[in-house]
Motif scaffolding. Structure first.
Motif, PDB file in Angstrom:
ATOM      1  N   ARG A 276       5.931   2.683   4.757  1.00  0.00           N
ATOM      2  CA  ARG A 276       7.529   2.153   4.933  1.00  0.00           C
ATOM      3  C   ARG A 276       7.616   1.807   6.465  1.00  0.00           C
ATOM      4  NH1 ARG A 276       6.352  -0.256   0.805  1.00  0.00           N
ATOM      5  NH2 ARG A 276       7.507   0.686  -1.397  1.00  0.00           N
TER       6      ARG A 276
ATOM      7  N   ASP B  60       0.809  -0.913   0.042  1.00  0.00           N
ATOM      8  CA  ASP B  60       0.036   0.243  -0.105  1.00  0.00           C
ATOM      9  C   ASP B  60       0.981   1.263  -0.062  1.00  0.00           C
ATOM     10  OD1 ASP B  60       0.658   0.454   3.174  1.00  0.00           O
ATOM     11  OD2 ASP B  60      -0.429  -1.074   3.285  1.00  0.00           O
ATOM     12  N   GLY B  61       2.229   0.526   0.138  1.00  0.00           N
ATOM     13  CA  GLY B  61       3.185   2.036   0.166  1.00  0.00           C
ATOM     14  C   GLY B  61       3.433   2.409   1.678  1.00  0.00           C
TER      15      GLY B  61
ATOM     16  N   PRO C  55       2.365   6.789   4.250  1.00  0.00           N
ATOM     17  CA  PRO C  55       1.821   7.817   2.901  1.00  0.00           C
ATOM     18  C   PRO C  55       0.856   9.024   3.759  1.00  0.00           C
ATOM     19  CG  PRO C  55       2.760   6.041   1.970  1.00  0.00           C
ATOM     20  CD  PRO C  55       2.826   5.828   3.797  1.00  0.00           C
TER      21      PRO C  55
ATOM     22  N   VAL D 131       8.734   7.805  -1.833  1.00  0.00           N
ATOM     23  CA  VAL D 131       8.702   6.263  -1.326  1.00  0.00           C
ATOM     24  C   VAL D 131      10.107   5.306  -2.252  1.00  0.00           C
ATOM     25  CG1 VAL D 131       7.559   3.812  -1.548  1.00  0.00           C
ATOM     26  CG2 VAL D 131       6.743   6.270   0.078  1.00  0.00           C
TER      27      VAL D 131
ATOM     28  N   GLU E   3       5.261  12.336  -4.206  1.00  0.00           N
ATOM     29  CA  GLU E   3       5.071  10.797  -5.308  1.00  0.00           C
ATOM     30  C   GLU E   3       6.415  10.197  -5.311  1.00  0.00           C
ATOM     31  OE1 GLU E   3       3.523  11.460  -8.967  1.00  0.00           O
ATOM     32  OE2 GLU E   3       1.469  12.077  -8.528  1.00  0.00           O
ATOM     33  N   ASP E   4       7.207  10.858  -5.575  1.00  0.00           N
ATOM     34  CA  ASP E   4       8.800   9.691  -5.724  1.00  0.00           C
ATOM     35  C   ASP E   4       9.511   9.177  -3.831  1.00  0.00           C
ATOM     36  OD1 ASP E   4       9.499  12.402  -4.942  1.00  0.00           O
ATOM     37  OD2 ASP E   4      11.260  12.795  -6.475  1.00  0.00           O
TER      38      ASP E   4
ATOM     39  N   ALA F  18      -0.599  -5.521   0.689  1.00  0.00           N
ATOM     40  CA  ALA F  18      -1.072  -4.255   1.009  1.00  0.00           C
ATOM     41  C   ALA F  18      -2.377  -4.398   2.407  1.00  0.00           C
ATOM     42  CB  ALA F  18      -2.102  -3.539   0.218  1.00  0.00           C
TER      43      ALA F  18
ATOM     44  N   ASP G  14      13.248   3.695  -1.435  1.00  0.00           N
ATOM     45  CA  ASP G  14      13.532   1.912  -1.896  1.00  0.00           C
ATOM     46  C   ASP G  14      14.524   1.712  -2.603  1.00  0.00           C
ATOM     47  OD1 ASP G  14      10.850   1.603  -1.149  1.00  0.00           O
ATOM     48  OD2 ASP G  14       9.855   0.975  -3.257  1.00  0.00           O
TER      49      ASP G  14
END
Lengths: 310, 521
Positions: free
Chosen positions: B434, B431-432, B448, B458, B455-456, B475, B462
């Motif tokens: 971390r 789900d984004g 988030p 995450v 947007e960038d 998720a 990574d």
């Protein structure tokens, strides 16, 4: 009015002089010897010495020569406590600066660590336990821990008058307690005391704290003259006069009840206690008498002409 | 009666004769969870389960245990039964039933739920999220572990050169066929320390328990001290003060030189402060008070009786002796042990109490221990990264700084920093979200739903984290995602430590191998 215990009690003056004038070791050695009726009240003697900055230098010398000296270490802890409380002052918490609190807590922590070790070395000595009630309050260790310490203490000395007074303070709402808890304790404690013992007076102290802690002036004015409160004060009065007094702490007990009875509108009863006190009057009660001090003075004169001095 | 040393199929072996007609045997491997990394936490336990699964032995008492530095697989019954289990275990280790992998992971998850997940956070506070600190962490690496990694781990760590076999019975049982791969004796994982000055404490109000642990030199005096402490805690906290139900101290061998002495005392919720005070007083009494002679004699007699048992029934001490061999410690000579126990004095007990105090770490439910002279364990990172700041979506929530070298989450309560080259594990949710756990124990959650992120962000994180340290997670359900309403999340989730530790150098061959294999996944 004489507030200084060394003026009231010549033996305490001699103890103080001996301690500050070259024989601290001897003074501390005499500390545990029995006083009136076999009751020693070591703590009162310790507090008298701890009020003297003049003991610091001889105390350092004593402990340099005898690092394990028990009463010397107890006195050092108490000096830290007294100095810490001097830094904090008696103002309510919001009027104490951060720097004052830091120094206050630092002194109390140092005192606590000395006392912790004294308790561990000899769990049978009540004095460090009694002082740990005071560090517990200043370091905000809470009612459950304060109660635990109190329980340990009364196992060793059931009638340690000062300890009961310390717990009364801890149980006040200003230190995290409640009025209900305070009065439950004060009644049990007074009931358990022998007649004449200053321990009976914890109930007076509880009422005076409750009265002084009342912010609403109308409620405060009526509190001490409430019939139930007057009945409590009269019972304390009767019992204090009925038995053999404790060596030093009778001054506080009679001062409290005398002032409380004046404030409660029972001056003639107060006269009996002022007669016992003679010129003596503990400063805490005297401060509470506030605008009624003149009345107390008059009653004291009255008691003197009746030859009621002790 | 004594213990014979021999070799079976290339495995160093201890045998002790016993007269009760029973047979028992086990294999101890010098590998445990302290050899793992957080990103594969649970791998050894998984191998242990797979090794036992194939052993069709419902009629035989057998089991497996994974510890910090060793894994023990054992059985008891008839000679034939013991041989069948041991042969089966070794065969399974050579040819792991990896088709069982996902099922055994589920079993492990159920086992973890049964015992309440991760252990106390104390080890993590002392050692960080690695080595001996890993006992504080759940087996979160299981999600990451695939057949290749599991087989590699079994081959490297469950080799004949990294094992000791023990057997007891009327005679050496016949029919053993213990084919294990060749390998090497694994060196011990490094002992990391992120704690700072001790004695230290931290607050954890989530449970009504006082924990204290200390790392002490292994010795008879420390063992007797622990017994006396245990008795004193029970007498003071439960019997005298009625503060709680259980209060005790245990002595557990950590490695060849050190043992961990652990105090656990539960308490009534309304008397937490008193329990903290009572534990401090009891510890002080052992340090400075008199040691009652009769109590010392009682615990001494009990310890001597245990030595006497190991003399008359040598097979009872075989698993412990096998472990000593793997840890590189000479087995205790019972006669020497008895002499040492007899020589322990009250002064020795006080000295052991002093050793305990010097390295003590306490978890207390309230009050803290500054009043008793203990240091506060670090709960805020001592470093922060520079970079782009991202505000919280909640009014008073923590803000995130993303730098080239790491992340810092900052709130009123403190800050938590994780450097990308010191990540022990990163949970990467589909789900984004971390969740980065640093080797020093500090934790940064990048959510988030809680932060106003680009947007960038995450993707940048990574790209910066070593893939070998990433644990992919599905998720989360929308309802269970963190939300900014209500109280803000903690900046630093326990356990936490300071940031001064060494990076997780691949200091042992086993760890080097693990990193390579994990990266190649």
């Amino acid at each position: 009015m004489v507030h200084d215990y060394c003026e009231i009690f010549p033996d305490l003056a001699r103890l103080r002089d001996r301690a500050t004038q070259g024989d601290l070791r001897g003074a501390l050695g005499a500390m545990d010897r029995a006083g009136l009726a076999g009751v020693v009240e070591v703590d009162r003697r310790l507090w008298v010495l701890a009020g003297e900055a003049g003991v610091d230098e001889p105390l350092e010398r004593l402990l340099a020569a005898e690092p394990g000296h028990r009463r010397g270490r107890t006195l050092r802890a108490l000096r830290l406590l007294v100095r810490g409380w001097d830094i904090r002052g008696t103002a309510t918490a919001e009027h104490v600066t951060t720097a004052q609190f830091d120094a206050f807590h630092d002194h109390l922590r140092r005192a606590e660590q000395v006392l912790l070790r004294l308790c561990a070395e000899d769990p049978a000595d009540p004095e460090p336990w009694a002082l740990r009630l005071v560090t517990a309050r200043g370091l905000s260790l809470g009612i459950p821990e304060t109660r635990r310490r109190y329980t340990r203490l009364v196992e060793l000395d059931r009638h340690h008058v000062e300890a009961h007074q310390h717990l009364v303070q801890s149980l006040c709402p200003k230190w995290g307690g409640s009025w209900d808890a305070l009065f439950e304790f004060a009644r049990d404690c007074a009931d358990a005391a022998p007649d004449g013992s200053a321990q009976v007076g914890v109930l007076t102290t509880a009422h005076l704290e409750r009265w002084a802690g009342e912010d609403d002036p109308e409620l405060r004015d009526g509190y001490l003259s409430d019939p139930d409160v007057v009945a409590d004060l009269e019972e304390v009065s009767d019992r204090l006069l009925a038995g053999e007094a404790t060596p030093y702490s009778w001054v506080g007990a009679h001062s409290d009840v005398a002032v409380a009875l004046v404030l409660a509108g029972r001056p003639q009863r107060a006269v009996r206690h002022l007669g016992v006190l003679g010129p003596a009057m503990e400063d805490r009660a005297w401060a509470l008498a506030g605008p009624r001090r003149d009345e107390v003075e008059e009653l004291r004169a009255q008691a003197a002409t009746h030859g009621a001095y002790r | 009666m004594s213990v014979t040393e021999t070799t079976v199929d290339g495995i160093p072996t201890l045998f002790a004769r016993r007269e009760d007609g029973q047979y028992a045997g086990g294999i101890v491997f010098r590998v445990g969870w302290a050899d793992e990394t957080l990103a594969v936490r649970g791998l050894t336990h998984l191998v242990e389960h797979l090794a036992l699964h194939g052993v069709a032995a419902r009629d035989v008492h057998h089991n497996g245990e994974t510890h910090a530095l060793h894994t023990h697989l054992y059985a008891s019954g008839t000679a034939e039964q013991v041989v069948r289990v041991l042969n089966g275990v070794c065969a399974a280790l050579c040819d792991l039933p990896v088709d069982r992998l996902e099922t055994e992971k589920e079993v492990l998850r159920a086992e973890a739920r049964g015992r309440g997940g991760a252990g106390s956070s104390m080890a993590g506070m002392r050692h960080g999220a690695r080595g001996h600190g890993l006992s504080s962490y759940a087996e979160l690496g299981l999600a990451n572990v695939d057949a290749g990694l599991t087989v590699m781990w079994a081959n490297e760590a469950f080799s004949r050169d990294n094992a000791v076999l023990w057997l007891s019975g009327e005679s050496m049982p016949e029919g053993l066929s213990l084919t294990l791969p060749e390998g090497e004796r694994q060196s011990l994982p490094p002992v990391t320390d992120v704690l700072g000055p001790t004695p230290a404490y931290y607050l954890d109000g989530s449970e009504d328990v006082v924990h204290v642990t200390a790392v002490v030199p292994r010795s008879c005096r420390a063992m007797l001290f622990t017994e006396l402490l245990s008795r004193a805690l029970f007498a003071d906290l439960r019997q005298r003060d009625g503060l709680g139900y259980s209060a005790s101290a245990t002595y557990r061998v950590r490695d060849a030189e050190h043992a961990v002495v652990a105090v656990v005392a539960d308490c009534l919720p309304e008397r937490r402060g008193a329990a903290v005070g009572a534990v401090v007083d009891t510890l002080a009494r052992l340090r400075w008070g008199s040691v009652p002679a009769d109590e010392l004699e009682e615990v001494r007699a009990a310890a001597l009786a245990a030595v006497a048992t190991s003399r008359t029934l040598p097979h009872t001490g075989l698993p412990a002796r096998a472990l000593e061999m793997l840890l590189g410690r000479e087995p205790d000579d019972p006669a020497v042990l008895e002499d040492e126990l007899r020589a322990v004095t009250a002064d020795d007990v006080r000295a052991a109490a002093e050793d305990f105090h010097a390295t003590a770490l306490a978890q207390v439910p309230e009050l803290g221990l500054e009043w008793a002279g203990w240091a506060a364990a670090p709960v805020s990172s001592d470093t922060a990264v520079d970079g782009t700041g991202y505000a919280s979506l909640a009014a008073d929530g923590p803000t995130l700084v993303v730098g080239d070298d790491g992340l810092t989450l900052r709130s009123d309560r403190g800050r938590s920093t994780v450097h990308f080259d010191r990540v022990a594990a990163m949970l990467a949710y589909a789900d984004g979200g971390r969740s980065l756990l640093g080797e020093d124990g500090f934790h940064v959650a990048v959510e988030p739903t809680l932060l106003a992120l680009d947007e960038d962000v995450v993707a940048r994180i990574d790209a910066a984290v070593d893939p070998a340290r990433v644990v992919r997670r599905p998720a989360r359900e929308a309802a269970s995602l963190p939300r900014p309403a209500g109280h803000s999340p903690e900046a630093a989730g326990p356990p936490a430590g300071q940031g001064a530790g060494e990076p997780l150098a691949p200091s042992s061959p086993l760890l080097r191998r693990l990193w390579r294999a994990a990266r190649g996944r």
